[in-house]
Design a protein around this motif. Structure first.
Motif, mmCIF file in Angstrom:
data_model
loop_
_atom_site.group_PDB
_atom_site.id
_atom_site.type_symbol
_atom_site.label_atom_id
_atom_site.label_comp_id
_atom_site.label_asym_id
_atom_site.label_seq_id
_atom_site.Cartn_x
_atom_site.Cartn_y
_atom_site.Cartn_z
ATOM 1 N N LYS A 35 2.719 5.057 6.147
ATOM 2 C CA LYS A 35 4.232 4.344 5.926
ATOM 3 C C LYS A 35 4.174 3.360 6.981
ATOM 4 N N ARG A 39 2.065 0.335 6.066
ATOM 5 C CA ARG A 39 3.035 -0.347 4.851
ATOM 6 C C ARG A 39 4.038 -1.311 5.653
ATOM 7 N N ASN A 75 7.285 -6.902 -0.157
ATOM 8 C CA ASN A 75 6.151 -5.649 0.082
ATOM 9 C C ASN A 75 6.100 -4.840 -1.188
ATOM 10 N N LEU A 100 3.630 -2.518 -1.587
ATOM 11 C CA LEU A 100 2.841 -1.892 -1.361
ATOM 12 C C LEU A 100 3.168 -0.154 -1.527
ATOM 13 N N LEU A 137 2.775 3.939 -1.288
ATOM 14 C CA LEU A 137 2.125 5.104 -0.310
ATOM 15 C C LEU A 137 1.129 6.003 -1.362
#
Length: 195
Positions: free
Chosen positions: A88, A91, A109, A111, A113
Motif C-alpha cells: 500500500k 501505491r 490512481n 493501481l 494491491l
C-alpha cells in the motif's frame, strides 16, 4: 539490472527532451535539438509522452523495480496510474511522485494491491494517520506556518513530503525534522523551492 533500467530510461529521457547528445562513434557532440518529427497537431500527444516518461523515471527512482509494474498515461494535466503493486505504501507513494512532476495537477490512481495485501489494512491506516499527525505537528513547530505548504503522506512508515517552500534551507529543516520522528522508516523528498 536496476542500474541498466535507470540508464536506459535516462538515455531515452535525454533524447525525448532534446538534450545535447554525443555520437559515441565519432565523439562529436551536438547542441542542436534533434528533430522530433512532431507536427503541430501532434504536440499534445508529444507533450503527454514526455510527461509519461518523466513520471516513469521518477517512479523508478522512488519505487525501484516495483515501478516496472506501473503503467502511466497522461491526458492534459491528469496522470493515470494502473497495474499491481505489493505494498500500500508503494501505491500511495506512486500518486505523490506522479503529482510532483511538472504539469501534472491530478492523478487517477487505478493501481491495485496484490492479493493478501489488504490484511490488517484498517489497523495500518490508523497507524499511518497518527504518524502523519505527529509529522505535521513537528513540522509546524520547526518551520512555522510554512508547514501548511507541505503535503505529508505516510504509509507503513514510508513518508513523502510534497510542496513548495521558499528556500532549500527550509526543505532541509523539514527533512531533518521528519527523519528524526519515531516510526519514520523512509523519507521521500518531493519538495521544491518555490519560484
Amino acid at each position: 539490472m536496476k542500474t541498466n533500467i535507470k540508464w536506459s530510461a535516462t538515455l531515452a529521457a535525454l533524447s525525448m527532451f532534446g538534450l545535447t547528445a554525443c555520437d559515441t562513434r565519432t565523439g562529436a557532440s551536438s547542441s542542436e535539438k534533434p528533430s522530433t518529427g512532431v507536427q503541430p497537431d501532434d504536440e499534445a500527444r508529444y507533450s503527454s509522452a514526455r510527461q509519461e516518461l518523466a513520471i516513469h523515471l521518477a517512479l523508478m527512482e522512488h519505487l525501484g523495480a516495483s515501478a516496472l509494474k506501473v503503467a502511466v498515461s497522461v491526458e492534459g494535466d491528469t496522470a493515470t496510474l494502473s497495474g499491481t503493486l505489493r505494498e500500500k505504501a508503494d501505491r500511495e507513494l506512486a500518486s505523490e511522485v506522479a503529482k510532483s512532476v511538472q504539469g501534472i495537477n491530478s492523478v487517477e490512481n487505478k493501481l491495485e494491491l496484490s492479493p493478501g495485501a489488504n490484511d490488517n489494512l484498517i489497523k495500518k491506516e490508523i497507524s499511518d494517520a497518527i504518524l502523519e499527525t505527529r509529522i505535521k505537528s513537528r513540522l509546524l513547530g520547526d518551520t512555522g506556518l510554512r508547514a501548511y505548504r507541505i503535503e505529508v503522506e505516510a504509509t507503513n512508515g514510508v513518508v513523502s513530503l510534497r510542496g513548495d517552500l521558499p528556500s532549500q534551507n527550509l526543505i532541509d529543516v523539514a527533512l531533518q525534522t521528519v527523519k528524526a520522528i519515531e516510526g519514520v522508516k523512509e523519507t521521500h523528498n518531493l519538495l521544491r523551492v518555490s519560484k
